[in-house]
Design an enzyme around this catalytic site. Structure first.
Site, PDB file in Angstrom:
ATOM      1  N   GLU A   1       9.118  19.515 -24.909  1.00 44.82           N
ATOM      2  CA  GLU A   1       8.433  19.838 -23.637  1.00 44.82           C
ATOM      3  C   GLU A   1       9.099  21.037 -22.954  1.00 44.82           C
ATOM      4  OE1 GLU A   1       5.635  18.398 -22.731  1.00 44.82           O
ATOM      5  OE2 GLU A   1       5.619  16.324 -23.474  1.00 44.82           O
TER       6      GLU A   1
ATOM      7  N   ASN B   1      -0.851  20.694 -20.798  1.00 41.66           N
ATOM      8  CA  ASN B   1      -1.284  19.947 -21.982  1.00 41.66           C
ATOM      9  C   ASN B   1      -1.244  20.779 -23.265  1.00 41.66           C
ATOM     10  OD1 ASN B   1      -1.804  17.562 -20.567  1.00 41.66           O
ATOM     11  ND2 ASN B   1      -3.775  18.353 -19.884  1.00 41.66           N
TER      12      ASN B   1
ATOM     13  N   ARG C   1       0.812  -1.243   0.000  1.00 37.20           N
ATOM     14  CA  ARG C   1       0.000   0.000   0.000  1.00 37.20           C
ATOM     15  C   ARG C   1       0.834   1.277   0.000  1.00 37.20           C
ATOM     16  NH1 ARG C   1      -3.044  -3.192   3.433  1.00 37.20           N
ATOM     17  NH2 ARG C   1      -4.835  -4.072   2.323  1.00 37.20           N
TER      18      ARG C   1
HETATM   19 MG    MG Z   1       3.937  15.492 -22.648  1.00 30.60          MG
END
Ligand code: MG
Ligand code: NAD
Length: 378
Positions: free
Chosen positions: A196, A256, A132
């Site tokens: 990115e 995004n 966990r």
């Molecule tokens: Mg990406």
């Protein structure tokens, strides 16, 4: 988030990601791997460390890490998975989990991810799941993973129904971004990560975009001050956005930029070597600026400025550059409406008023969007 020099050594910068009890440091510098043991020491207990890596990275960079652990007397075991996206599967996940459980681990065992985004996502989800939740440390070895996937706590694997659909938020205890390991990364992978990096400038830091126009080749080719600065500024941008929105309810969506279009292109090419994620993002960012200019909200000409920068380093900027693809615009738009970013049947688009001025909106001119995608594909 704060930026300071670590007391451990002057050869790296430290960036703190502020997430309350889940806060952690990102260390950025050259040849950090050789000092792995001293950096991870605060998180190591008697139960030791399990290093998860892929075969390609392990061959090049695991020996330095293990030598450091041995030198400090830290007990370690290794699990090596095949290189590539296929390792983000249920089958590999199960295999890694069973291998680690068979080692007889404890709650205090530390998981270390040594590799690109594939290893980081897989190992992070393994850490989140075992007993966990075990602590884990990220040692990202691709530019993409240093500036993007290792920061933010998203972990997971792929399903037959799509990428990254199974996973958990599980923040690392530490990220070690060693810029020297990028010297062994193939140029094409380096460029995919660089897309990115450019994205962070385009989201909200126009001065960073200007700086990248001047310094791109130094960032890509030498393990020097420019590369370190680019990784630092990118991590700082992601950390800043993630700190404000850990679970993606608002601001995180800006990350995004270019991705809704990019994912549609990737989905059509089958998420393989034909089109790398960062290449799709490069094309997607150009489409986003194109459609926003067509809608009259972004200055005309900026799309060309962005495309010419991406092109100057060797990134593809139009979908038409993908060899052997005959794009079907309706199918691409179909993929967009099945994207994870769809909420209550509506797509949230990352739009832009220009370089460094991204914002989210559902108000997209579908005709202009179709025209911009068509321009990219033909
Ligand atoms: Mg990406
Ligand atoms: P990757 O991990 O597959 O690495 C790319 C290739 O480079 C692999 O073949 C790898 O073996 C090799 N490699 C890695 N480091 C190397 C080095 N230093 N020298 C030589 N070869 C090296 O791919 P990636 O681009 O790093 O990551 C892509 C993955 O990241 C995708 O699965 C994507 O979904 C995920 N991702 C996750 C997040 C997140 O927030 N969790 C964000 C972005 C992307």
């Amino acid at each position: 988030m704060s930026n300071q020099t670590s007391p451990l050594a002057a050869n790296h910068d430290v960036l703190r990601v502020e997430l309350g009890a889940r806060s952690y440091d990102i260390l950025v510098g050259s040849n950090l791997l050789a000092d792995t043991a001293s950096h991870i020491a605060p998180f190591v207990r008697k139960a030791g460390v399990v290093v998860i890596s892929d075969a390609t990275v392990a061959e090049r960079h695991l020996p330095v890490v293990l030598a450091s652990l041995d030198g400090a007397g830290i007990a370690h075991r290794e699990v090596i998975v095949p290189a590539g996206e296929k390792s983000k599967s249920f089958a590999v996940f199960e295999d890694v989990i069973e291998q680690i459980l068979a080692m007889g681990i404890e709650r205090s065992t530390l998981i270390m991810a040594l590799g690109g985004g594939v290893v980081g996502d897989l190992a992070g989800y393994v850490a989140a799941s075992l007993l966990r939740g075990l602590d884990f440390v990220q040692i990202p070895t691709t530019l993409l993973s240093q500036v993007d996937s290792s920061v933010g706590g998203k972990t997971g694997i792929n399903s037959k129904s799509g990428k990254n659909l199974v996973g958990a938020f599980h923040q690392p205890r530490l990220v070690l971004a060693d810029t020297a390991v990028l010297d062994t990364l193939p140029r094409r992978e380096m460029l995919a990560g660089y897309a990115e990096v450019v994205k962070y400038g385009l989201i909200d830091d126009p001065e960073f975009f200007d700086w990248l126009e001047q310094n791109a080749e130094a960032v890509l080719s030498n393990d020097g001050a420019e590369r370190r600065e680019a990784v630092m500024r990118s991590c700082a941008a992601k950390a800043r956005i993630v700190s404000q929105d850990e679970r993606e309810s608002g601001k995180r969506a800006l990350l995004n930029l270019g991705h809704t279009f990019g994912h549609a292109l990737e989905a059509e090419t089958g998420y393989g070597a034909k089109l790398l994620h960062g290449e799709a993002v490069a094309m997607g960012m150009v489409i986003a600026h194109d459609v926003c200019a067509a809608m009259g909200m972004a200055p005309a000409g900026e799309k060309e400025r962005i495309a010419s920068h991406l092109k100057s380093v060797g990134l593809p900027v139009c979908a038409s550059e993908v060899p052997g693809m005959h794009w079907d615009i309706d199918r691409l738009i179909g993929h967009m409406s099945r994207d994870k970013k769809v909420r209550d049947g509506e797509i949230t688009f990352v739009m832009t008023r220009g370089i460094g001025k991204a914002f989210t909106s559902k108000a997209m001119d579908i005709q202009k969007m179709r025209a911009a995608i068509t321009r990219s594909c033909h």
